[in-house]
Design an enzyme around this catalytic site. Structure first.
Site, PDB file in Angstrom:
ATOM      1  N   HIS A  48       0.813  -1.206   0.000  1.00  0.00           N
ATOM      2  CA  HIS A  48       0.000   0.000   0.000  1.00  0.00           C
ATOM      3  C   HIS A  48       0.853   1.266   0.000  1.00  0.00           C
ATOM      4  O   HIS A  48       0.553   2.224  -0.706  1.00  0.00           O
ATOM      5  CB  HIS A  48      -0.918  -0.004   1.227  1.00  0.00           C
ATOM      6  CG  HIS A  48      -1.813   1.184   1.329  1.00  0.00           C
ATOM      7  ND1 HIS A  48      -3.068   1.224   0.770  1.00  0.00           N
ATOM      8  CD2 HIS A  48      -1.639   2.386   1.923  1.00  0.00           C
ATOM      9  CE1 HIS A  48      -3.622   2.396   1.016  1.00  0.00           C
ATOM     10  NE2 HIS A  48      -2.774   3.116   1.725  1.00  0.00           N
ATOM     11  N   HIS A  94     -10.288   2.203  -0.078  1.00  0.00           N
ATOM     12  CA  HIS A  94     -10.409   1.641   1.267  1.00  0.00           C
ATOM     13  C   HIS A  94     -11.186   0.330   1.156  1.00  0.00           C
ATOM     14  O   HIS A  94     -12.166   0.103   1.852  1.00  0.00           O
ATOM     15  CB  HIS A  94     -11.095   2.631   2.220  1.00  0.00           C
ATOM     16  CG  HIS A  94     -10.206   3.042   3.348  1.00  0.00           C
ATOM     17  ND1 HIS A  94     -10.647   3.197   4.642  1.00  0.00           N
ATOM     18  CD2 HIS A  94      -8.869   3.305   3.395  1.00  0.00           C
ATOM     19  CE1 HIS A  94      -9.639   3.557   5.417  1.00  0.00           C
ATOM     20  NE2 HIS A  94      -8.555   3.630   4.691  1.00  0.00           N
TER      21      HIS A  94
END
Length: 745
Positions: A48, A94
């Site tokens: 990420h 998300h």
């Protein structure tokens, strides 16, 4: 030379680092790292934060244009829109947190993207939410959808940023792994632009906002680097989902903008993924300096937190500001005014070392070069492999076996009004919204939110994705996606100026997934180059898989366009009485491919190919439509995309509450092909001659399909439905599935 024997595998493997990565860390340090240092590397080198599997491909994207002020690599991209104003834009995902805790996963996604924008000095004025969930007939998918939509509305409405657009898709490929992408746009005076970097030896690092807790610890490494399976108990992963407080965010936003207005901040960085490890190392690395951080000075909301927990926590509503000592008192006073906590936690140093200390003059708990956390993460060129039998699959197009018959039921199955989602959002905050959610693109007034100065211009916004196109051909499918965004903006009279992307893919350790990603990047590069759209930022979300099954490749693009004048309001995606129905752009024919189309996949036909993309023709059609919309020559406009020409006309009929009689040809391909570069117009009888003349001078094809009126939707010889049935079907499908009852009337 450090080797694997010098590194304790039990620790680094538990933190998600490979043996090779642990050895590389030891080599960079010249010694064995301690637990705190390994924890910091584990989050900063996670997929990420570091993009270690995708950076090699993202470098190919076009990122420059004369109007680009800030490109990829900062908290948000920034473009100059004239009149002394700049626009900041950013998109993030998300996905994994929302699969575990839908409300908080979505809410904190909104909070994080808003901070990315005001970190640059811009006031956030608009959100968009491209959302994707599992099948609508599955209870868990509906539960996730309801929680996510509530999270977006609960946070966005409370913090005071309108949600003005997005998408809502339900499909089998997202069962167990929803996609929650959030886009934010902000406006600022160009001179208020500030970057996320530290400078000036002796300057202070001031932590603003919420105290630090255990919520979100390891969020990016635990959730964004692994898929889901039936054995993974949701409760076991809940500690990795952050908890948001929109009211704290609102106070933090106002405090930060006031600090920036008074020029009290040298650099500023929001705390998102990897928390303080990220904010301290990135600001120091970008500025070419070091930083000493007193871990005991960091306010905590829980007792007994270890230093590694403090440094990796992803607790929300926090910012790190670099300020000069002479301005500290004023900084603290402004924060006190807004009831925002502020604490000096660090000091900028020479030499480039990030040191975590137990007290400013106490023991050094971690000592690492800041650049090794931020810039020296591994760069993987992972194996890529096209699917077996790709050529044969592409040759097997669904259009080859058109057996005839009525297509009305096929069309009706595609009609689904998703306003159940955007009715839960406040889209009129700031009173900027000219075109609200539900059309091809949204349109905002371009004005300074601080002074109220109105430029008379407009900003067009669109967010688009299509997993079916990209599953069939990730390269060409992504090109189609960018082309659709161009056409969507044309429908509100805006010309594209900048793009940000959210690349949602499966497990990068699977060669076919990396082939999809690489092909998609190449397609985006080709299309953005052809349309002169710089890519100013983005996000890569990998490991989107459940039970070992990767999602279909789902790149999402959000594009911002500029409209020079707001003298007329776009008519919207509707038909009007006493009008002609025209399609501009090259019309589909009986031989047009149906591969990747909504019709084909609804019938289990997932092979085939996509139509070729003529970027020059798309650009010419978009320019024509922009002119027609701005000049007020059309009373309805809608891009042809999912569902093809038949679905486009039917949606316009439903929106306009007027029937039509159109001749589009007799083949299934002519009805449902999603060939790019076409827009349907509703044109009043008195304007047809003028529209045709403008199109002729532009060299763009126009086909007259028929007329409006009556109580039926007649589309070619194989589709005919009562208007009232189409309206009720479209209005009730999603609302009924979500338990909201009948919405038509």
């Amino acid at each position: 030379m450090t080797n694997a024997a010098d590194v304790d595998p039990d620790i680094h493997r538990a933190l998600g680092l490979t043996d090779e990565e642990a050895v590389e860390i030891a080599a960079l340090l010249g010694r064995r790292p301690n637990h705190l240092e390994l924890a910091m590397y584990s989050v900063m080198w996670s997929e990420h934060c570091s993009y270690k599997s995708s950076r090699i491909h993202l470098k190919r994207l076009p990122t420059e244009a004369p109007w680009v002020l800030v490109g990829p690599g900062e908290n948000a991209g920034v473009i100059d829109v004239g009149d002394g104003l700049a626009v900041a834009l950013r998109i993030e995902s998300h996905n994994h947190p929302s699969a575990i805790e839908p409300y908080q996963g979505a809410a904190t996604g909104v909070g994080g993207i808003i901070r990315d924008i005001f970190t640059m000095g811009a006031r956030p004025i608009a959100l968009m939410d491209p959302l994707r969930f599992g099948p609508l007939d599955e209870a868990r998918s509906r539960w996730i959808a309801e929680g996510v939509v509530s999270g977006v509305s609960g946070y966005g409405n409370a913090v005071g940023v309108p949600t003005v657009g997005g998408e809502t898709v339900f499909d089998e490929t997202y069962r167990g792994n929803p996609l929650v992408n959030v886009f934010c746009l902000g406006i600022m005076p160009t001179e208020r632009l500030v970057l996320g970097q530290a400078s000036g030896t002796g300057n202070l690092a001031v932590l603003l906002g919420s105290s630090t807790g255990r919520d979100g610890i390891g969020g990016v490494s635990v959730l964004a680097s692994a898929g889901f399976d039936d054995d993974a108990n949701d409760e076991s992963k809940r500690p990795s989902v952050q908890v948001g407080d929109p009211y704290e965010e609102k106070r933090l936003l106002e405090a930060c903008l006031e600090l920036l207005n008074e020029d009290l901040v040298v650099g500023i960085q929001d705390l998102g993924g990897a928390g303080l490890s990220c904010a301290t190392s990135e600001t120091a690395s970008r500025g070419g300096v070091g930083m000493d951080v007193d871990v005991t000075a960091i306010p905590r909301r829980e007792d007994g937190m270890e230093p590694f927990e403090v440094m990796t926590s992803e607790s929300q509503e926090r910012m790190l500001a670099i300020v000069e000592p002479s301005g500290l008192d004023r900084v603290l006073k402004i924060c006190e005014k807004w009831e925002v906590r502020s604490d000096v936690i660090g000091i900028v140093t020479e030499g480039g070392a990030l040191r975590i200390r137990d007290g400013f003059d106490g023991e050094v708990l971690a000592d690492v070069p800041a650049t090794t956390l931020h810039e020296n993460a591994p760069l993987y060129d992972r194996p890529r492999q096209a699917p077996v039998g790709l050529a044969a699959r592409r040759a097997n197009d669904p259009s080859l076996d058109d057996e005839g018959g009525d297509l009305t039921d096929d069309l009706m199955a595609m009609l689904c009004d998703t306003s159940w989602v955007h009715r839960q959002y406040d889209h009129q905050l700031f009173l900027n919204t000219v075109v609200a959610p539900g059309d091809d693109a949204s349109l905002l007034r371009l004005r300074d939110p601080e002074t109220g100065f109105d430029t008379g211009k407009g900003l067009g916004l669109t967010a688009d994705g299509n997993h079916r196109w990209c599953a069939v051909d990730p390269n060409l499918g992504t090109q189609h996606l960018v082309a659709e965004s161009v056409m969507n903006l044309a429908c509100v009279g805006a010309e594209p100026k900048a793009l940000v992307n959210c690349l949602n893919f499966g497990n990068p350790e699977h060669p076919e997934v990396m082939w999809q990603l690489s092909e998609s990047v190449d397609g985006m590069t080709a299309a953005c180059t052809a349309f002169d759209i710089p890519v100013v930022g983005g996000n890569v979300s990998l490991y989107n898989e459940s039970n070992g099954s990767d999602i279909d490749p789902t790149p999402v693009v959000a594009v911002v366009g500029l409209r020079d004048s707001l003298t007329s309001i776009p008519p919207g995606a509707r038909l009007c009485e006493d009008s002609r129905v025209l399609v501009v752009g090259t019309a589909a024919d009986a031989k047009s491919p149906l591969g990747g189309s909504r019709w084909a996949w609804a019938h289990g036909k997932t092979e085939g190919s996509l139509a070729a993309l003529d970027a020059a023709a798309v650009a010419a059609t978009a320019a024509l439509v922009r002119k027609l919309v701005v000049d007020g020559l059309v009373n309805g406009v809608h891009d042809v995309a999912e569902g093809g020409l038949a679905c486009t006309i039917a949606e316009m009929a439903v929106r306009g509450r007027v029937g039509c009689r159109t001749d589009i040809g007799s083949s299934r391909a002519e009805a449902f092909s999603e060939a790019p570069g076409r827009i349907v117009l509703s044109v009043g009888a008195g304007q047809v001659t003028a529209v045709l003349a403008v199109a002729d001078s532009a060299g763009v094809d126009v086909t007259d399909l028929g007329s409006t009126g009556g109580d039926r939707i007649a589309i070619g010889p194989r589709i005919g439905a009562l208007l009232v049935d189409a309206m009720s079907t479209s209005a009730d499908r999603l609302a009924d599935a979500m338990g909201s009852g009948t919405t038509s009337g």
